[in-house]
Design a protein around this motif. Structure first.
Motif, PDB file in Angstrom:
ATOM      1  N   ILE A  36      93.487 -65.660 -19.436  1.00 24.19           N
ATOM      2  CA  ILE A  36      93.213 -66.842 -18.628  1.00 24.19           C
ATOM      3  C   ILE A  36      91.731 -67.151 -18.760  1.00 24.19           C
ATOM      4  O   ILE A  36      90.879 -66.343 -18.388  1.00 24.19           O
ATOM      5  N   SER A  37      91.411 -68.318 -19.294  1.00 27.95           N
ATOM      6  CA  SER A  37      90.015 -68.701 -19.443  1.00 27.95           C
ATOM      7  C   SER A  37      89.465 -69.205 -18.118  1.00 27.95           C
ATOM      8  O   SER A  37      90.203 -69.416 -17.151  1.00 27.95           O
ATOM      9  N   ALA A  38      88.162 -69.428 -18.082  1.00 25.95           N
ATOM     10  CA  ALA A  38      87.533 -69.960 -16.873  1.00 25.95           C
ATOM     11  C   ALA A  38      87.879 -71.439 -16.718  1.00 25.95           C
ATOM     12  O   ALA A  38      88.139 -72.142 -17.699  1.00 25.95           O
ATOM     13  N   GLY A  39      87.878 -71.908 -15.472  1.00 25.03           N
ATOM     14  CA  GLY A  39      88.140 -73.318 -15.205  1.00 25.03           C
ATOM     15  C   GLY A  39      88.915 -73.487 -13.919  1.00 25.03           C
ATOM     16  O   GLY A  39      89.518 -72.530 -13.410  1.00 25.03           O
ATOM     17  N   THR A  40      88.929 -74.689 -13.393  1.00 26.12           N
ATOM     18  CA  THR A  40      89.603 -74.932 -12.118  1.00 26.12           C
ATOM     19  C   THR A  40      91.120 -75.048 -12.284  1.00 26.12           C
ATOM     20  O   THR A  40      91.867 -74.646 -11.390  1.00 26.12           O
ATOM     21  N   THR A  41      91.589 -75.577 -13.408  1.00 22.57           N
ATOM     22  CA  THR A  41      93.037 -75.637 -13.629  1.00 22.57           C
ATOM     23  C   THR A  41      93.586 -74.249 -13.908  1.00 22.57           C
ATOM     24  O   THR A  41      94.661 -73.886 -13.409  1.00 22.57           O
ATOM     25  N   THR A  42      92.866 -73.466 -14.683  1.00 24.24           N
ATOM     26  CA  THR A  42      93.310 -72.098 -14.945  1.00 24.24           C
ATOM     27  C   THR A  42      93.226 -71.239 -13.689  1.00 24.24           C
ATOM     28  O   THR A  42      94.000 -70.291 -13.534  1.00 24.24           O
ATOM     29  N   TYR A  43      92.314 -71.564 -12.787  1.00 24.22           N
ATOM     30  CA  TYR A  43      92.269 -70.851 -11.501  1.00 24.22           C
ATOM     31  C   TYR A  43      93.546 -71.124 -10.716  1.00 24.22           C
ATOM     32  O   TYR A  43      94.093 -70.219 -10.072  1.00 24.22           O
ATOM     33  N   GLU A  44      94.024 -72.364 -10.759  1.00 23.79           N
ATOM     34  CA  GLU A  44      95.287 -72.684 -10.097  1.00 23.79           C
ATOM     35  C   GLU A  44      96.436 -71.916 -10.737  1.00 23.79           C
ATOM     36  O   GLU A  44      97.383 -71.499 -10.052  1.00 23.79           O
ATOM     37  N   LEU A  45      96.375 -71.712 -12.057  1.00 21.31           N
ATOM     38  CA  LEU A  45      97.391 -70.894 -12.719  1.00 21.31           C
ATOM     39  C   LEU A  45      97.353 -69.469 -12.184  1.00 21.31           C
ATOM     40  O   LEU A  45      98.400 -68.862 -11.931  1.00 21.31           O
ATOM     41  N   ALA A  46      96.154 -68.929 -12.016  1.00 20.65           N
ATOM     42  CA  ALA A  46      96.039 -67.573 -11.464  1.00 20.65           C
ATOM     43  C   ALA A  46      96.694 -67.490 -10.085  1.00 20.65           C
ATOM     44  O   ALA A  46      97.362 -66.494  -9.755  1.00 20.65           O
ATOM     45  N   ARG A  47      96.513 -68.521  -9.275  1.00 21.48           N
ATOM     46  CA  ARG A  47      97.205 -68.565  -7.981  1.00 21.48           C
ATOM     47  C   ARG A  47      98.722 -68.497  -8.166  1.00 21.48           C
ATOM     48  O   ARG A  47      99.435 -67.811  -7.428  1.00 21.48           O
ATOM     49  N   ALA A  48      99.206 -69.236  -9.166  1.00 22.70           N
ATOM     50  CA  ALA A  48     100.648 -69.356  -9.374  1.00 22.70           C
ATOM     51  C   ALA A  48     101.284 -68.075  -9.910  1.00 22.70           C
ATOM     52  O   ALA A  48     102.474 -67.839  -9.699  1.00 22.70           O
TER      53      ALA A  48
END
Length: 206
Positions: A36-48
């Motif tokens: 998972i790369s850095a970023g706000t969309t990828t952060y949402e993926l981490a949540r998911a």
């Protein structure tokens, strides 16, 4: 040419980013390894995906690593690359690249600053581009997460061409013209639905 910080980017397109993350999370199986790369969309993926058991996550994002560490999900392992911190909370540079060269994941989820038919996937940060390429090299499949506002944006440095993308997950705001280009260019285009709608898929002929 400059990339906004995490706080500024977090306020942009939050419903679309969450929809993209939920669609992308369907690609993650228990027991798999992902980047998972850095970023706000990828952060949402981490949540998911934080509740998926026995998941191994390699990331260069401090917020992603912290979120997953605090989830306490059984069997979940988080590997943080190390490196020099950027305004987008990415860890980049020789330390990150060196760590990534020794690692291998099933699928990388990559966030980008921009995507363009000719320039491909881009970022304004030269060192981050190098680190992202190392993340791509460490993965078997590349899945890009990008909302529709990223289309037509060209940063200073190309990460990879669109043809190198196995899957691209975006939102329903993407124009018909852009969808047509992406269906032909990438391995698979996944359009995250609006709430209550079915997910739409399109495959390229490649």
């Amino acid at each position: 040419p400059e990339e906004p910080g995490v706080t500024a980017k977090s306020a942009l397109m939050p419903p679309q980013k969450q929809a993209i993350a939920q669609a992308a999370a369907q690609l993650v199986d228990p027991g798999s390894s992902i980047g998972i790369s850095a970023g706000t969309t990828t952060y949402e993926l981490a949540r998911a995906v934080r509740g998926i058991p026995d998941l191994t996550v390699v990331t260069n994002s401090i917020p992603v690593a912290q979120l997953l560490h605090e989830s306490g999900t059984p069997g979940q392992t988080v590997v943080l690359t190390g490196g020099v911190r950027t305004p987008s909370d990415a860890l980049v540079g020789p330390v990150a690249v060196g760590a990534l060269r020794m690692l291998h994941v099933d699928r990388l989820f990559l966030g980008v600053h921009g995507m363009d038919a000719h320039a491909g996937l881009t970022t304004p940060n030269l060192v981050e581009a190098e680190t992202n390429r190392a993340m791509i090299d460490s993965s078997r499949r590349l899945c890009v997460l990008a909302d529709h506002t990223k289309w037509g944006i060209v940063g200073l440095s190309t990460i990879v061409e669109l043809s190198d993308v196995d899957q691209l997950v975006t939102d329903s705001g993407l124009s018909a013209r852009a969808r047509s280009v992406l269906v032909e260019a990438v391995g698979e285009l996944i359009v995250a639905p609006e709430p209550g709608a079915a997910r739409a898929r399109g495959r390229s002929s490649a």
